[in-house]
Scaffold this active site. Sequence first.
Site, PDB file in Angstrom:
ATOM      1  N   THR A  63     -24.767   9.218 -16.671  1.00  0.00           N
ATOM      2  CA  THR A  63     -24.728   7.935 -15.973  1.00  0.00           C
ATOM      3  C   THR A  63     -23.355   7.712 -15.362  1.00  0.00           C
ATOM      4  O   THR A  63     -22.509   8.627 -15.331  1.00  0.00           O
ATOM      5  CB  THR A  63     -25.189   6.793 -16.920  1.00  0.00           C
ATOM      6  OG1 THR A  63     -25.306   5.594 -16.163  1.00  0.00           O
ATOM      7  CG2 THR A  63     -24.224   6.570 -18.071  1.00  0.00           C
ATOM      8  N   LYS A  67     -22.474  10.985 -12.129  1.00  0.00           N
ATOM      9  CA  LYS A  67     -23.655  11.580 -11.489  1.00  0.00           C
ATOM     10  C   LYS A  67     -23.299  12.569 -10.379  1.00  0.00           C
ATOM     11  O   LYS A  67     -23.967  13.592 -10.210  1.00  0.00           O
ATOM     12  CB  LYS A  67     -24.574  10.477 -10.944  1.00  0.00           C
ATOM     13  CG  LYS A  67     -25.266   9.679 -12.041  1.00  0.00           C
ATOM     14  CD  LYS A  67     -26.222   8.650 -11.463  1.00  0.00           C
ATOM     15  CE  LYS A  67     -26.952   7.910 -12.587  1.00  0.00           C
ATOM     16  NZ  LYS A  67     -28.017   7.047 -12.088  1.00  0.00           N
ATOM     17  N   GLY A 129     -29.714  -3.034  -0.429  1.00  0.00           N
ATOM     18  CA  GLY A 129     -28.628  -2.287  -1.070  1.00  0.00           C
ATOM     19  C   GLY A 129     -28.645  -0.830  -0.664  1.00  0.00           C
ATOM     20  O   GLY A 129     -29.710  -0.265  -0.349  1.00  0.00           O
ATOM     21  N   GLY A 132     -25.571   3.692  -5.185  1.00  0.00           N
ATOM     22  CA  GLY A 132     -26.113   4.847  -5.906  1.00  0.00           C
ATOM     23  C   GLY A 132     -27.546   4.659  -6.344  1.00  0.00           C
ATOM     24  O   GLY A 132     -28.311   5.625  -6.437  1.00  0.00           O
ATOM     25  N   ALA A 133     -27.944   3.429  -6.616  1.00  0.00           N
ATOM     26  CA  ALA A 133     -29.308   3.194  -7.093  1.00  0.00           C
ATOM     27  C   ALA A 133     -30.329   3.248  -5.963  1.00  0.00           C
ATOM     28  O   ALA A 133     -31.518   3.479  -6.202  1.00  0.00           O
ATOM     29  CB  ALA A 133     -29.380   1.835  -7.789  1.00  0.00           C
ATOM     30  N   LEU A 156     -22.926  -2.248   6.488  1.00  0.00           N
ATOM     31  CA  LEU A 156     -23.926  -1.501   7.269  1.00  0.00           C
ATOM     32  C   LEU A 156     -23.638   0.004   7.254  1.00  0.00           C
ATOM     33  O   LEU A 156     -24.574   0.823   7.206  1.00  0.00           O
ATOM     34  CB  LEU A 156     -23.965  -2.041   8.705  1.00  0.00           C
ATOM     35  CG  LEU A 156     -25.001  -1.411   9.625  1.00  0.00           C
ATOM     36  CD1 LEU A 156     -26.410  -1.621   9.091  1.00  0.00           C
ATOM     37  CD2 LEU A 156     -24.885  -1.973  11.051  1.00  0.00           C
TER      38      LEU A 156
END
Length: 276
Positions: A63, A67, A129, A132-133, A156
Amino acid sequence: MATRRAGVLGWPVEHSRSPLIHGYWLARYGIDGRYDKLPVAPDDFEAYVRDMPRQGFVGANVTIPHKGAAHRLCDRLTSRAARLESVNTIWFEDGKICGDSTDGEGFVAALDSECPDWMDRHARALVLGAGGAAAPIVEALTTRGFDDVIVANRTLAKAEDLSRRLTCRAVPLEDVDAWLADCDLLVNTTSLGMKGEGAFTFDLQRLPPHAIVDDIVYVPLVTPLLAAARARNLRTVGGLGMLLHQAAPGFERWFGLKPEVTRELYDRLAADVAAS
Ligand code: ATR
């Protein structure tokens, strides 16, 4: 056979709920294994991972902030981990370090489980968003066959970077209202709505009545976005399902058994989050 070890590598890692999930499965299936929090600083990450097999580890979750480093360290990658340049699950095979990115699979598995007909309408998804997610979710949605995936982000340039690497379009966050009317699935991957963070200002009334609203934030369990969507009678999916389902592929690699995401496990995790 020696006790098989796994764990979660992070810095810090104290907040991780992965030990609760894997500990539940190890006990449920009577497997001689253990799963620990593994706090490892970035400078020590490579040496630590290389030594893991000697310490009895069969693999680990990875985590924040490791990563990207895990992606660079792996000798073998699944195609999605290579595309995403990010690894959240490692295992050891023939003396090689192998890596996968299971967050996107967890995301779609949670939708499959909680809204089984979610792919009936797959013309447009709007992802809030571009951190990373967001990347594994965009990748998983396009792999599943969503026709049009739009990424809206405050910065952006980060959304545009994602649109160069994956199949999606980038728009500024302030344009969200204009895109809501034709949206089948709205996904929040930002920290907005998390405990102590800011709130959204856009108009959920614009979403069509069949739209599904998914927030991958799970602290609090019902985010302001989910509460607003429920008030409109829209179907909602919270972040706990993704957390549970992204864990399953790692468990299967390490311990050789596909674990079940049970209602009991979900409730235990929810109780843990609610108590935090
Ligand atoms: P993660 O790896 O969890 O995605 P991250 O990479 O820090 O975390 O990304 C956080 C996301 O939340 C980003 O899309 C961020 O927008 P920026 O790229 O513009 O920073 C978004 N975010 C965080 N706070 C925000 C706020 N107050 N308003 C709008 N977006 C916000």
